[in-house]
Design an enzyme around this catalytic site. Sequence first.
Site, PDB file in Angstrom:
ATOM      1  N   CYS A 179     -10.555  -1.551  14.708  1.00 26.48           N
ATOM      2  CA  CYS A 179     -10.750  -2.977  15.007  1.00 26.48           C
ATOM      3  C   CYS A 179     -10.913  -3.259  16.500  1.00 26.48           C
ATOM      4  CB  CYS A 179      -9.576  -3.790  14.471  1.00 26.48           C
ATOM      5  SG  CYS A 179      -9.216  -3.409  12.754  1.00 26.48           S
ATOM      6  N   GLU A 184       2.116   1.888  -3.318  1.00 27.45           N
ATOM      7  CA  GLU A 184       1.047   2.436  -4.154  1.00 27.45           C
ATOM      8  C   GLU A 184       0.838   3.923  -3.874  1.00 27.45           C
ATOM      9  OE1 GLU A 184      -2.348  -0.046  -3.553  1.00 27.45           O
ATOM     10  OE2 GLU A 184      -3.372   0.781  -5.304  1.00 27.45           O
ATOM     11  N   GLU A 195     -15.487 -11.786   4.180  1.00 26.78           N
ATOM     12  CA  GLU A 195     -14.367 -11.529   3.273  1.00 26.78           C
ATOM     13  C   GLU A 195     -13.730 -12.830   2.796  1.00 26.78           C
ATOM     14  OE1 GLU A 195     -10.658  -8.386   3.144  1.00 26.78           O
ATOM     15  OE2 GLU A 195     -10.686  -9.832   4.788  1.00 26.78           O
ATOM     16  N   CYS A 232      -7.900  -2.101   4.090  1.00 27.37           N
ATOM     17  CA  CYS A 232      -7.712  -3.243   4.991  1.00 27.37           C
ATOM     18  C   CYS A 232      -9.021  -3.739   5.592  1.00 27.37           C
ATOM     19  CB  CYS A 232      -6.824  -2.865   6.163  1.00 27.37           C
ATOM     20  SG  CYS A 232      -5.359  -2.042   5.648  1.00 27.37           S
ATOM     21  N   SER A 284      -6.813   1.793  -2.425  1.00 28.08           N
ATOM     22  CA  SER A 284      -5.633   0.980  -2.711  1.00 28.08           C
ATOM     23  C   SER A 284      -6.115  -0.406  -3.143  1.00 28.08           C
ATOM     24  CB  SER A 284      -4.799   0.867  -1.433  1.00 28.08           C
ATOM     25  OG  SER A 284      -3.970  -0.269  -1.515  1.00 28.08           O
ATOM     26  N   LYS A 306     -14.895 -10.035   8.335  1.00 29.73           N
ATOM     27  CA  LYS A 306     -13.828 -10.926   7.870  1.00 29.73           C
ATOM     28  C   LYS A 306     -14.375 -12.306   7.513  1.00 29.73           C
ATOM     29  CE  LYS A 306     -10.126  -8.313   8.376  1.00 29.73           C
ATOM     30  NZ  LYS A 306      -9.417  -7.857   7.172  1.00 29.73           N
ATOM     31  N   GLU A 365     -13.026 -14.149  -5.288  1.00 31.14           N
ATOM     32  CA  GLU A 365     -11.709 -13.729  -5.799  1.00 31.14           C
ATOM     33  C   GLU A 365     -10.588 -14.072  -4.837  1.00 31.14           C
ATOM     34  OE1 GLU A 365     -14.252 -11.719  -5.025  1.00 31.14           O
ATOM     35  OE2 GLU A 365     -13.605  -9.814  -4.130  1.00 31.14           O
ATOM     36  N   GLU A 389       0.834  -1.196   0.000  1.00 29.09           N
ATOM     37  CA  GLU A 389       0.000   0.000   0.000  1.00 29.09           C
ATOM     38  C   GLU A 389       0.870   1.249   0.000  1.00 29.09           C
ATOM     39  OE1 GLU A 389      -3.801  -0.522   2.182  1.00 29.09           O
ATOM     40  OE2 GLU A 389      -3.232   1.366   3.143  1.00 29.09           O
TER      41      GLU A 389
END
Lengths: 130, 597, 589
Positions: C514, C287, C372, C310, C330, C369, C377, C284
């Site tokens: 978090c 980037e 996720e 994230c 990102s 999560k 993908e 990141e």
Amino acid sequence: MAKVKTLDDLRKMKDELKSRISLRENSDNPESLVQVKVSMATCGIASGAKEIMNYFIEEFDSQNIDAVVTQTGCMGYCYAEPTIEVTLPGEKPLVFGNVTFSKASEIIEKYIKEGELVDGIIPDNYETIE
Amino acid sequence: MAKYKSHILVCGGTGCRASLGEEIVQNLITALEENNLEQEIQVVRTGCFGFCEKGPVVKMVPDNTFYVQVTPEDANELVLEHVVKGRKVERLLYLDPETKERVSDSKHMGFYKKQIRIALRNCGFINPENIDEYIARDGYSALGKVLVEMTPEDAIKCIKDSGLRGRGGGGFPTGLKWEFTRKAQSSQKYVVCNADEGDPGAFMDRSILEGDPHTVLEAMAICGYCIGADAGLIYIRAEYPLAIQRLKIAIDQARQYGVLGQDIFGTGFNFDVEIRYGAGAFVCGEETALIHSMEGLRGEPTVKPPFPAERGYKDKPTNVNNVETFANIPPIILKGGEWFAAIGTPKSTGTKVFALAGKVNNVGLIEVPMGITLREVIFDIGGGIKGGKKFKAVQTGGPSGGCLTDKHLDIPIDYENLLACGSMMGSGGMIVMDEDDCMVSVAKFYLDFTVEESCGKCAPCRIGNKRLHEMLDKITLGKADEDELTKLRNLANVIKDTSLCGLGQTSPNPVLSTMDNFSDEYLAHVRDGKCPAGQCKALMHYVIDSHLCVGCTLCGRVCPVDAISGEKKTPHAIDSTICIKCGACLEKCKFGAISVQ
Amino acid sequence: MEIVKLTIDDKPVVVEKGTTLLEAAKTIGINIPTLCYMKLEDLNFENKPGGCRICVVEVEGRRNLAPACKTECSEGMVVHSHTVRVVNARRTVMELILSDHPAECLTCAKSGECELQTLAQNLGIREIHYKGEQSRYKGDKSPAIIREMDKCIMCRRCETACNDVQTVGVLSAINRGFEAVVAPAFEMDLDHSVCTYCGQCVAVCPTGALTERDYTWKVIEALVDPNKTVVVQTAPAVRAALGESFGMEPGTLVTGKMVAALRKLGFDYVFDTDFAADLTIMEEGAEILDRLSKHINGDKDVKLPILTSCCPGWVNFLEHHFPEMKDIPSTAKSPQQMFGAIAKSYLAKELDIKRENMVVVSVMPCLAKKYECTREEFSVGGDPDVNMSISTRELAQLIRNANIDFNKLTDEDFDNPLGSSTGASVIFGTTGGVIEAAVRTAYEQFTKLELKKVDFEELRGMEGIRQATIDFNGLPINIGIAHGLGNARKLLEDIKAGKSVFHAIEIMACPGGCIGGGGQPYHHGDVEILKKRQRAIYREDAGKPIRKSHENPYIIKLYEEFLGKPLSDKSHELLHTHYFDKKKRVEIS
């Protein structure tokens, strides 16, 4: 359609419109008004009762007299048609016979406006026509 | 313009229209045309006359003949007989149930004798779709007077002097409410008309909107001037299509005439009105819930304070009044606060519209001075109990109110007295009950409604009312004991004490008032397993008197569930465990041997 | 400041105008019980619909009882919080609520943490006098959140979280009266809604109506399977909160004990998501530098600000609510997914095991999560990079289940190579941490100067939206930070309107980041707990010998041996992703 721009506009408008519903206003409290009942049976109609009724309505309207003109059935005085019953506020009803236009005019001018009795009253011992 | 000799007023309220009122109008017009009378006689669709029991109503003017229960087929006769020949159609005149005489003039009917019409002054009198008729009846004069001749403070004082209180149920002084909203600081304020009438059986707001929509618009504009608002919103339930249609017409006409819009009466005052639709939730009659619903949120109440006067629609100061309240405003402005205050009682001034329903002879909408007694309303106006039965109770205030009994019949009706008796004014529903009505079932009926209509936000109303309903159900099924009554009362009191809004705070009233006034009836259900009114099916038993039964077997043959057994020519018996209480046997028995116990 | 004097339970109280009776009572040691009420100071969360009516008190002169949470103190008020009338009302209302609640405490996921249960005990309810029908609703099992609405008490906290705080707008009350319940529109499943799975509804739910999808049994199945090598990764915020589940003071760091417990549970390798966080910074950060230099060189097409990626809740929010901006964040995968990708490629090769024989379990403070790792993908041939994600709470459950006395464990260290981390990665667990970590690396790589002071206090805190300008040796870099999706929305609207002044923005879906995740031990409305966790995170950072991601020796090694350099082809293949337009377009016919 007129736009009301001021309070005076509204008042003027109200005065003009009043007559449209005065019939209903008046019918709600006829006791305080002049009541004219026109006998409108076949005999009456044949003798011109309808025209007499119209005459009263138009005269009251043009002279601004608060009055209720209604029609009623045969009063039993077929010999004297058109007959009408006139009730002044607080007075006993009176029946007039053979009411022509000139008689009608006289009744309005003398009896209704001034309270003077005129010829043509059919005396009887009835209370009212209902 | 044609000068009409006579007007035929046909009720165009929802009730009479449902009974083919519009067909009557059409048939009258056709009949008049056939007799070449259309230039002489005007047919007018008006708002509700109130005497819905006898609708459709047709009134002949100027001789004030009041025809009742007219059908489209009667139109021709009315024209030929009444209009052409001048003879009253006797059979369509109101028959006085007491004297058994036909009455032709509504003024001589018991139903109308004690009424004073202020809020309903134009209903059944003018064509609600014609602003000219409203103006002819002093319409918009009050708005003109206020804008041109009075300061907002003067106008508010006039309303305060009148003693007018909120007609939607709460009874909060209207002038004071306006004053609060006036004092709130904000560049934007709103006037809201609460037309979310939801009490079962109440339809005074609908009648006013259908019969005289302009009076509400005029009053809202007056309110806007007084509190400093230029926008008005009418929150109306979508189930009132006729009222909505007439309101829309009225708003259009008022805009065309310039009595709504910009620079009204050349005074620089702007005010316009929009309609907002509700989906028919009872709780949306509560003003905070109503406001949330208008904002597009879930229609549920929030805790007050803040009151709408401080923070209402879109968080701006908002004055919410009900339709009937608004309908009183123009006459008060024109005739003065003192005039209004002289009617009614010192603390409850003016008149109140009630929707009289239930077991009375004359069902309908009435407007009576405050302070009138229930006896006058039920027996003089309502014409007494149907079928000569005995009066038992009257429920006032809808699901929020309570049941009053004969001991309350002579109490003057006003806000405080009704509250003291365990009921309330509410929006004016009045349902009369007779000896055949079971009071436990009546309470259950109302709870059924509140359970349906609770928004579910607060626990006591959401769950408590459900439990109340279940307990009442148990009682009517004979499955409850005396302890249940103690629990019932406690729960009812807690719901009243803890609920968030007026709905929950009043929903136990039907239970508590019937428990107070008809404790014997409750006890009979739980202690003796009997329903004194004979309404609770579960508590009824069909029995055969063995002395009277001749054993004809007829009852056994009609019984749909084979609950009756017995040999021919010997007395029969009903097995109560199988019996479904349909009553077929009782009907068939020729010997009077079967009875209900 | 206007002062109001009143009396509560015969004690005089003086409070500021606007104080509620509940708060006023608290100042004199009177804890009026509450149920629906919840207020998270600083986090824009205030739920006081006045709906449960448990906090009712008697106010003299008032006809009915008043909700203490919602009633403001006024001068001369005389309040009684414990009269017979109040206690009877409170108990009766509580019995009503319980009468419409399944008595399944013994098997309920929330048992022991249930606020309804606690209140019933506190009020001493031993019998429910008002029994009757119970409401029944459709259940809903999404990959992350389970809704058992039979247990809903209509406190509306989830609604406040979903609408006021997160502005996601999925949950709202539907139906009326006894049937009223909180649900997505038309009672659709969360799966079909625009739910971001942030889990803040679960975090505030007082009962077992909203809980996480429990994968503990699947973990146990994997652990007992002799053919599987089970690898676990733990997110930074877990170590700062797990101790709470074992009675420790909030903010206690239990990193060593957690590692020990995971080994005892039978995981073959105990690794750290922090390692992947360092890797994230490498990618990141590169980037950011890439876009920055292009921007400085006048490239008009470059997308700035760059947004962090994230947080899976935030990514869901973007895809559902701002799909037109999907090329701004990102492209770096989240640390969880970077870890999975590296574990199943690099590590599998190192350990010489087949990809399909490796099970990667993540322990996360997060419920999004769980979703996720189900994203298509993030799998190869149907095999997900991360097989399953469990929450901090589920880990505590696993530990208790395995008869481990957590408090008596001796600290142990993570395994290598994927267990080594820097201070920069630890702070990923709190709002402001990701961007601070990125700044530490980007600064040095951009300016080629050594950063003397690695603590950027200006990026820390609890305020919903924060901003700071960091001097990159003469080049001012504007940083924006938002936590809570409602705050994120504000920054996104600015970008959309072309008003954003930022070069880089960090977004975390959960209030506090978090540490306040939907999978953390329940805070029950105590915002101090979140603050203590945050302090613990920064303590862990300060205690680390290495505090910049690019200095992590195992990261350097990973690039040397496997990836080449940041943004390399290999990196792109394994560590980067792209976003989808998931806008729900309702057709109204």
